[in-house]
Design a protein around this motif. Structure first.
Motif, PDB file in Angstrom:
ATOM      1  N   THR A 168      66.063  26.219  54.748  1.00 58.06           N
ATOM      2  CA  THR A 168      64.971  26.514  55.663  1.00 58.06           C
ATOM      3  C   THR A 168      63.697  26.976  54.974  1.00 58.06           C
ATOM      4  O   THR A 168      62.696  26.259  54.934  1.00 58.06           O
ATOM      5  N   PHE A 169      63.696  28.174  54.402  1.00 56.98           N
ATOM      6  CA  PHE A 169      62.440  28.763  53.947  1.00 56.98           C
ATOM      7  C   PHE A 169      62.180  28.642  52.450  1.00 56.98           C
ATOM      8  O   PHE A 169      61.028  28.734  52.029  1.00 56.98           O
ATOM      9  N   GLN A 170      63.202  28.460  51.622  1.00 56.57           N
ATOM     10  CA  GLN A 170      62.925  28.137  50.220  1.00 56.57           C
ATOM     11  C   GLN A 170      62.534  26.664  50.160  1.00 56.57           C
ATOM     12  O   GLN A 170      63.318  25.796  50.536  1.00 56.57           O
ATOM     13  N   ASP A 171      61.318  26.393  49.689  1.00 57.74           N
ATOM     14  CA  ASP A 171      60.822  25.021  49.705  1.00 57.74           C
ATOM     15  C   ASP A 171      59.738  24.853  48.646  1.00 57.74           C
ATOM     16  O   ASP A 171      58.549  25.033  48.906  1.00 57.74           O
ATOM     17  N   PRO A 172      60.122  24.502  47.421  1.00 59.17           N
ATOM     18  CA  PRO A 172      59.151  24.339  46.331  1.00 59.17           C
ATOM     19  C   PRO A 172      58.173  23.192  46.533  1.00 59.17           C
ATOM     20  O   PRO A 172      57.096  23.188  45.924  1.00 59.17           O
ATOM     21  N   VAL A 173      58.517  22.215  47.368  1.00 60.88           N
ATOM     22  CA  VAL A 173      57.646  21.052  47.541  1.00 60.88           C
ATOM     23  C   VAL A 173      56.505  21.351  48.502  1.00 60.88           C
ATOM     24  O   VAL A 173      55.322  21.295  48.137  1.00 60.88           O
ATOM     25  N   VAL A 174      56.831  21.685  49.728  1.00 62.45           N
ATOM     26  CA  VAL A 174      55.781  21.917  50.720  1.00 62.45           C
ATOM     27  C   VAL A 174      54.958  23.157  50.369  1.00 62.45           C
ATOM     28  O   VAL A 174      53.750  23.196  50.612  1.00 62.45           O
ATOM     29  N   SER A 175      55.578  24.165  49.759  1.00 68.19           N
ATOM     30  CA  SER A 175      54.817  25.361  49.401  1.00 68.19           C
ATOM     31  C   SER A 175      53.718  25.056  48.382  1.00 68.19           C
ATOM     32  O   SER A 175      52.669  25.714  48.379  1.00 68.19           O
ATOM     33  N   GLU A 176      53.942  24.063  47.526  1.00 64.20           N
ATOM     34  CA  GLU A 176      52.923  23.694  46.540  1.00 64.20           C
ATOM     35  C   GLU A 176      51.872  22.751  47.128  1.00 64.20           C
ATOM     36  O   GLU A 176      50.681  22.869  46.823  1.00 64.20           O
ATOM     37  N   HIS A 205      54.777  29.932  62.473  1.00 63.36           N
ATOM     38  CA  HIS A 205      55.455  29.020  63.390  1.00 63.36           C
ATOM     39  C   HIS A 205      55.250  27.557  63.034  1.00 63.36           C
ATOM     40  O   HIS A 205      56.025  26.692  63.467  1.00 63.36           O
ATOM     41  N   ARG A 206      54.244  27.241  62.237  1.00 60.56           N
ATOM     42  CA  ARG A 206      54.099  25.872  61.742  1.00 60.56           C
ATOM     43  C   ARG A 206      55.260  25.522  60.812  1.00 60.56           C
ATOM     44  O   ARG A 206      55.719  24.374  60.784  1.00 60.56           O
ATOM     45  N   VAL A 207      55.725  26.501  60.064  1.00 64.45           N
ATOM     46  CA  VAL A 207      56.907  26.306  59.206  1.00 64.45           C
ATOM     47  C   VAL A 207      58.137  26.078  60.077  1.00 64.45           C
ATOM     48  O   VAL A 207      58.973  25.216  59.785  1.00 64.45           O
ATOM     49  N   TRP A 208      58.253  26.845  61.145  1.00 66.76           N
ATOM     50  CA  TRP A 208      59.384  26.661  62.065  1.00 66.76           C
ATOM     51  C   TRP A 208      59.425  25.220  62.559  1.00 66.76           C
ATOM     52  O   TRP A 208      60.482  24.600  62.600  1.00 66.76           O
TER      53      TRP A 208
END
Length: 404
Positions: A168-176, A205-208
């Motif tokens: 869910t919240f660990q995301d190296p791709v979208v976070s970069e 909530h966009r992450v949700w």
């Protein structure tokens, strides 16, 4: 693998008291089974009313509404949940190797009835391109490891239950690629764990909506259940340096519970089940990452605690070396989960350790974990091995011993 923080050990006498209480509960449960059979028909109606109340009644956590996400009518009827889940984790990379998935399916002869397959992993990758959300495709997160619908057909043809894992919240791709959605450092740069992984902001909530979109794609492809992993706040790295570009007044636990409620309700409308992975100590005490199994259990169909003995620190539950006492460690941890899930309809299904870390694990150690899980109020188990190599003998059903 995901390792827990060093925390104050639990009092051993408290563990014994909880074991006695659990034993009494199981005794009472056996005594009321006969009475339960007499009112079975009425209980069916009561269950329907309870389910409606559970998903929208007094147990609901109040929160700011999320912008409506379009949901379609159920796209499929999920397979029935096995009476005892006996499954293995399969990475998307392994599933992408020609005929490799067939090797896991072949474990059905040993007793396998469930495959848990990566849909979105800890690297931020989504396992398929066709049907993947636009954000996954535009950031390069969507990879052609497998065709989701083809995998569903193959697994279901073997009469196996299919769970899709969504980190869910660990995301190296979208976070970069979309730093506005990420956790930040005080200077505004993207925050990273000690291992260098970026995280998305659990308050946003966009992450949700993005994580739900990934889960929805798998549900529409026919996955029976969506299992949310890393559904928490970070636990390693300099967490004190984290800044949240979007921040709410809600606590971490309330935020995670609200996300799970939001995602589960929408997946249920699509005909898919929803579940969560949690730390093995999450029911023992507050780990500060927002995971409260007693709250989450009211919105999901199953809770999967990661009770790998090697991940418990010396002194936990009064054990000098929990890894050297796998059966006792699993028992002690699951007793707390039994208590937390009481009063909910969520199934308790532990992740068990089928790998060596610190100690060399043998079939004897795996058997101790399986037996511990079966001795309590669990509905099966999943095996984890980071290399994808599993002990088939551990997958035999109750009373069909293939342990050596």
């Amino acid at each position: 693998m995901r390792r827990l923080s060093v925390l104050t050990p639990v009092d051993r006498n408290d563990r014994r008291r909880r074991r006695r209480r659990a034993s009494r509960r199981r005794y009472v449960l056996r005594r009321v089974v006969a009475l339960g059979l007499l009112v079975g028909i009425g209980a069916g109606f009561a269950y329907g009313a309870h389910t409606l109340a559970r998903r929208g009644g007094a147990g609901a956590v109040p929160g700011t509404p999320v912008a409506a996400t379009k949901t379609r009518a159920p796209t499929h009827r999920p397979r029935a949940v096995p009476s005892e889940i006996r499954g293995v984790h399969v990475t998307m990379a392994l599933a992408g190797i020609p005929r490799k998935l067939d090797e896991y399916i072949a474990l059905r002869r040993a007793g396998l009835n469930t495959v848990e397959l990566d849909v979105k992993d800890e690297n931020g990758d989504v396992a398929f391109v066709r049907g993947a959300p636009r954000l996954a495709r535009s950031t390069g997160a969507a990879k052609p490891y497998y065709d989701a619908r083809a995998v569903v057909r193959k697994v279901h043809a073997a009469r196996l239950y299919l769970i899709g894992r969504v980190v869910t919240f660990q995301d190296p791709v979208v976070s970069e690629h979309r730093p506005v959605l990420a956790l930040h450092n005080p200077d505004g740069s993207v925050w990273h764990t000690r291992a260098g992984f970026g995280w998305l902001n659990p308050f946003d909530h966009r992450v949700w909506r993005y994580d739900l979109a990934v889960a929805t794609a798998a549900a529409r492809a026919g996955f029976d259940e969506i299992q949310f992993d890393y559904v928490r706040f970070p636990s390693d790295g300099d967490v004190s340096a984290i800044r949240y570009p979007v921040r709410e007044s809600a606590t971490k636990a309330t935020t995670i519970t609200r996300f799970v409620r939001y995602a589960s309700r929408r997946l249920h409308k699509l005909g898919a089940r929803a579940s969560v992975d949690v730390f093995g100590l999450a029911a023992t005490r507050d780990l500060g990452v927002g995971q409260k199994p007693d709250r989450l259990a009211h919105y999901v169909d199953a809770v999967y605690p990661m009770v790998y003995p090697s991940h418990f620190d010396p002194g936990e539950y009064g054990l000098a070396d929990p890894s050297a006492n796998p059966g006792q460690t699993v028992t002690d941890a699951l007793l707390y989960f039994e208590e937390d899930l009481r009063g909910s309809d969520a199934r308790l299904v532990p992740w068990l350790q089928d790998f060596s870390l610190g100690h060399t694990y043998t079939m004897h150690d795996l058997r101790a974990q399986v037996n511990a899980a079966r001795s309590l109020d669990t509905k099966g188990f999943l095996l984890w091995n980071p290399l994808g190599v599993y002990s088939g003998d551990a997958l035999s059903g109750p009373g069909v011993s293939r342990f050596r």
